[in-house]
Design an enzyme around this catalytic site. Structure first.
Site, PDB file in Angstrom:
ATOM      1  N   ASP A   1     -14.788 -26.210   4.362  1.00  0.00           N
ATOM      2  CA  ASP A   1     -14.598 -27.811   4.980  1.00  0.00           C
ATOM      3  C   ASP A   1     -14.174 -27.811   3.591  1.00  0.00           C
ATOM      4  O   ASP A   1     -14.786 -27.634   2.340  1.00  0.00           O
ATOM      5  CB  ASP A   1     -16.088 -27.669   5.348  1.00  0.00           C
ATOM      6  CG  ASP A   1     -15.380 -28.839   5.751  1.00  0.00           C
ATOM      7  OD1 ASP A   1     -14.767 -29.239   6.577  1.00  0.00           O
ATOM      8  OD2 ASP A   1     -15.610 -30.442   4.616  1.00  0.00           O
TER       9      ASP A   1
ATOM     10  N   GLU B   1      -9.374 -24.811   4.597  1.00  0.00           N
ATOM     11  CA  GLU B   1      -9.584 -26.266   5.477  1.00  0.00           C
ATOM     12  C   GLU B   1      -9.333 -27.560   4.355  1.00  0.00           C
ATOM     13  O   GLU B   1      -9.721 -28.030   4.307  1.00  0.00           O
ATOM     14  CB  GLU B   1     -10.096 -26.898   6.746  1.00  0.00           C
ATOM     15  CG  GLU B   1     -10.178 -27.586   7.511  1.00  0.00           C
ATOM     16  CD  GLU B   1     -10.873 -28.884   6.907  1.00  0.00           C
ATOM     17  OE1 GLU B   1     -10.707 -29.882   8.098  1.00  0.00           O
ATOM     18  OE2 GLU B   1     -11.508 -29.405   5.372  1.00  0.00           O
TER      19      GLU B   1
END
Lengths: 664, 664
Positions: free
Chosen positions: B382, B411
């Site tokens: 993330d 990401e």
């Protein structure tokens, strides 16, 4: 398992630095007082602001720093100027700029009317940290700023202090050294003297300068030509090899064998009983005559460039004294030059990778140093692409370390990779394919590659419309207008160009064989006697073109060449400009030597700093005509027989009624 | 004065090697059994022939060599295959090939009927020199060749011996080692398992898998969904963070503050009294349940990917135990995440450059290792762009050294430089801008950059039409056809893609705010209960598309994507192909979700290995329609409501009467 890397706190990335040639393996080139504009991607993780700066130094001197400014998309730009001859080194440093980040965020918080009391304490802490890194007065000033920020209780004054730009500038001078990322390469640049980027060459065979037909010319004879050459505006006088010429397998007129008793041979067949690369061909004069010639040439603003061809005739003293520098064949003979099935028995190539290469290289270096001692500072190197690359890198570096004003021109007509490599290795200027590029499309493509890609950082083109070896087809068939077209192109497409004269200005265009490029009765193998006063001469045209080059800074470098559209494939249009656009020249050439050509040119005015709303003056420096142009599209018609080109100086400022007081 | 360089005899230059990322600083990426095609400029001075070869090794193993072949213009190509997971290194060696040069020249001499007696002796000498460098039997054979060449007196047999290709091959095996130039860099490549290049992702929130509304779902509940997910053809099951969720500043439904008593909070607010990054949210189950879930998923061909978000809720144990890993404010509080004036008080960012960074990094590495121990081999990271770059390079390298089968998906939705840097640092796959690229021009430009520039060497795109954070405008307004269009594009523009389900297949498209991209009633902040059997579902369409991907090797990598012209801006056409062109797929998509669009596509048949003179079959794998096409131009009409795309398998071989025996 390895420990986390020791520089794990260095959050800033520095990448894609330009100029950077082959990962920093080779130096970029500049001339004295020229700018080095350095760009880099500098960024970090997250949303923090970064700051960066250029660090540069002349080799052996202390580093200096220069700020870099953001261009957007993580790209930054800075610049420095090379002010002394020699090598410079530069690199980039970047860091997370906590103070600037804090300042940016503070502005947003103030706009959103948030409580900033804790933020002001954070800022004061950042200023105090900078103060501990600063020296003397700056440290005191920073401590004072921090104290004022802490003590002031009134929001408006706090804000004024926090956002003060003087404070920002002061804090930014003192980043936390151990958190500064330095780019992982140190990049070199070589600063040459101005002539490396702007020079106008004239090649002449001194042996053809005799006032009497069939008498071998001398340096003294050649002195008589200096006013003539200088009057055309040249500043480099390039002489083919001036050394004793071999007798064994000497070539006769038109490259025939055997030579007759009166044949003078090719100056590139170097070496005889009279000496080798450090000797002067006795028929040209003595070493003293040569030194005198250098001085006389200098009096006329002409600098002599010497041809260095590192090869030997079979009679060269090296052959007898150092057979180990050549390749030998199983029958004991020395290997002559070959391009099978062709044999060049008059030329022995040196073996640069022989077991004795160190001694050979030192000797060859001493050849350059010998002529440097006589006063020569420019060498035109013959066929460097047939000698080992490591030799060139070594010898040029060595010589320029001692004599940073020396220039080398690479005469390599070969594959692009090889030509580019030689330039990277250190040659100051390079011959190019210009000689064979005639059509609009091929000129545009080639010069876009030379002037708008990385090539421009290391290769300085020297454009030759002809050489003693090459009479291009275009000149053979196009008559006088062809010579004018090629001269204009050579003189305006780059900073350096040259012609082989007087062949060129007399428009000599007879080939030895149809379809070939050798001159008929080539001067390489015989003495020539010419009428410099011929009516057909282009000398005054050449003088005009060279005067225009000298008077217009836009034409004095290889920078800022840009092509513009024309609606006629026979018309090429390009501009040259100084970096600051204070001098802009538009060149339009009719590439068709046989027909009048006309059409519309479409100038990209934005790229040359002109406002499309104003009328501007286009002053033709060749014809002295003056045109009022408006907007990007303008009509042009060029007649090859009279003047196949426009060389237009643009003046953006044309007075209108609005310039007068009464209008305001 | 420096001595001539010690390697002055190395005449060969090796340059512009590809792949080479940032001067060799970063590794290229391949999957197992994939080829590494290496090209280089290899050349020397003069006219001698050069030879070169690729040298490569798996780290820790012995080097192997592979020949390189000339492509013309000094460019050479060789290849090797990565057959084991882990790091390989390659470089290029080149040398002057005196024997081949001699052989080339000999052929010319023979054609010109020159005397070659001395040349044959030279050749014999070269063979004998190779013999001294060869070992055992090769040495004997070479000596034998040399003897035969010397002893044979008959021109025809001499020629036959001299030009024998077996002899050539044998001599070329033994270049003179000390005259071999080795490229100055050793270039790395990382070999990943196949899934790095070809994977089909399904993102699901296990807490929404409960069969009862308003009951928190568990891993056990999620097991019941596995057949459903597997039936659509996915092979990676990606779970948002599964750790305990913080309570302090917990967000309520639709990202509101404060949360109500029943609000479940965001899984990305990691850490509570129940534990941190190595714990499991108690409402999902136990660690044992999780391991059981991994096994059940594997039974359905689904590999679980875990979300690693390196940030903490204020309740995370790290906050209490390691305050030194966070930034503190002058008032003693810990700095929460901010994007001023916005404040994210529920998230404490870790300070990767804190004084205690080494301990922090080691702890974070242990988080990955903990889940690897449980059986996880894929991590979706993330927001990696808000954590320090050096950390990623270190941690990915460390983990892959121990576990070369582990994959990391970055990401990062941020600036191109940052996304590319993360990929270079080691991420196996990357999120991209695909999510916002809708028009033909922008898709073409972006995917040309990803697939046809250097980017393809280090960045593997993973294409997502939606995520829990992003409901793009295109899906909001385009209805069911929009979901089909985006799915087809994601599934066929690259080897890796994923959807956030069941939101996607159920075509959920209500935004929180008009003009925004947040979902209304986002699953990030609440439990969802959905009807997977809804009539509107795209599940069988998705299953078909994923089956097509599995059956056609052309769609199983990021290689060989090529765009083709269409005469309608709403129609995009591209092909995908295997390297050997044995599998070629043409995709045509109607990008307009609201109108029928038709037009002509113009296939560049040469680029996909098709002979324009033959009829070929285009088999639509979506509709099962079969078309006979001939030549490059073909008509297409696509109706968004039924099927907005063709996915055509080209079969070049269509039988004609000429294939039958009686015709021959």
């Amino acid at each position: 398992m390895s420990e986390p890397t020791s520089n794990g706190r260095l959050r800033v990335v520095i990448a894609r630095v330009s100029p950077e040639i082959d990962c920093g393996r080779f130096a970029a080139k500049r001339v004295i007082d020229e700018k080095v504009i350095v760009e880099a991607d500098v960024f970090t993780d997250g949303h923090d602001q970064v700051a960066c700066r250029l660090v540069y130094w002349q080799d052996g001197n202390q580093p200096q720093v220069s700020p870099m400014k953001p261009l957007g998309s993580d790209r930054w730009r800075g610049e420095f100027c090379v002010v002394k001859l020699g090598r410079y080194t530069y690199t980039v440093e970047g860091w997370v700029d906590h103070f600037q980040t804090w300042r940016r965020d503070l502005e947003k918080r103030i706009s959103a009317k948030q409580d900033i009391s804790v933020d002001l304490l954070i800022g004061a802490g950042l200023i105090e940290a900078a103060a501990t890194r600063a020296k003397g007065k700056d440290g005191e000033m920073l401590r004072d700023w921090a104290r004022r920020l802490r003590e002031n209780k009134q929001l408006e004054s706090q804000t004024a202090i926090a956002l003060d730009t003087d404070l920002l500038g002061l804090v930014q001078l003192y980043p936390e050294r151990e958190l500064v990322t330095r780019y992982d390469k140190q990049l070199p640049v070589v600063a040459d003297r101005e002539k490396a980027g702007f020079s106008t060459w004239y090649e002449v065979f001194p042996r053809s300068c005799s006032p009497e037909q069939n008498r071998h010319g001398t340096f003294r004879d050649c002195e008589q030509w200096l006013p003539y050459i200088a009057s055309m505006g040249f500043d480099v006088l390039y002489l083919p090899p001036i050394h004793p010429i071999g007798r064994t397998f000497r070539k006769g007129k038109n490259n025939t064998l055997p030579a007759g008793p009166g044949d003078v041979g090719s100056p590139w067949a170097i070496g005889s009983a009279e000496g080798g690369h450090k000797s002067i061909h006795p028929e040209l004069g003595t070493l003293e005559d040569f030194r005198r010639f250098l001085a006389k040439a200098a009096d006329h603003g002409l600098e002599v460039a010497l041809d260095i061809a590192l090869q030997c005739s079979p009679d060269h003293p090296y052959v007898r004294e150092h057979p180990e520098w050549f390749s030998t064949r199983p029958d004991g003979s020395i290997q002559y030059a070959e391009n099978p099935p062709k044999k060049y028995q008059d030329i022995f190539p040196l073996n640069f990778a022989s077991a004795q290469w160190r001694a050979l290289w030192e000797e060859l270096k001493s050849v350059f140093l010998f002529w440097i001692e006589q006063g020569v500072r420019i060498f035109r190197v013959d066929n460097p692409h047939t000698k080992a690359f490591p030799f060139w890198e070594w010898v040029i570096t060595e010589i320029k370390n001692q004599h940073p004003d020396v220039l080398f021109l690479a005469e390599a007509f070969t594959r692009p990779n090889v030509m580019y490599r030689l330039a990277k290795l250190g040659f100051s200027q390079s011959y190019t394919y210009f000689t064979w590029r005639n059509a609009k499309q091929e000129l545009t493509q080639y010069f876009t590659e030379l002037a708008q890609t990385d090539v421009r950082e290391y290769l300085r083109p020297n454009l030759w419309p002809n050489t003693p070896d090459i009479l291009p087809e275009f000149l053979q068939v196009g008559g006088r207008p062809a010579f004018m077209v090629r001269l204009i192109l050579a003189a305006t497409l780059g900073g350096n160009y040259g012609i082989y004269g007087p062949s060129f200005e007399l428009c000599e265009n007879a080939p030895l064989h149809p379809g070939g490029e050798e001159y008929l009765n080539s001067e390489k193998y015989e003495l020539k006697h010419r009428d410099l006063g011929s009516k057909a001469t282009l000398k005054s045209f050449i003088a005009t073109v060279n005067r225009i080059r000298k008077e217009n800074p836009a034409l004095q470098s290889n920078r800022n060449l840009r092509f513009h559209e024309t609606d006629n494939p026979a018309l090429i249009c390009y501009t040259r400009a100084t970096d600051d656009l204070s001098s802009v020249i538009v060149v339009v050439v009719n590439l068709d030597c046989c027909h009048v050509q006309s059409g519309w040119i479409n100038l990209d005015l934005g790229s040359i700093g002109l406002d499309t709303r104003h009328t501007f003056q286009a002053h033709d420096l060749l014809s002295e005509g003056r045109f009022l142009w408006q907007g990007s599209r303008n009509y042009v018609e060029l007649v090859p027989e009279s003047l196949p080109a426009h060389v237009l100086l643009l003046r953006s400022w044309v007075r209108t009624e609005k310039d007068f007081d009464y209008y305001l």
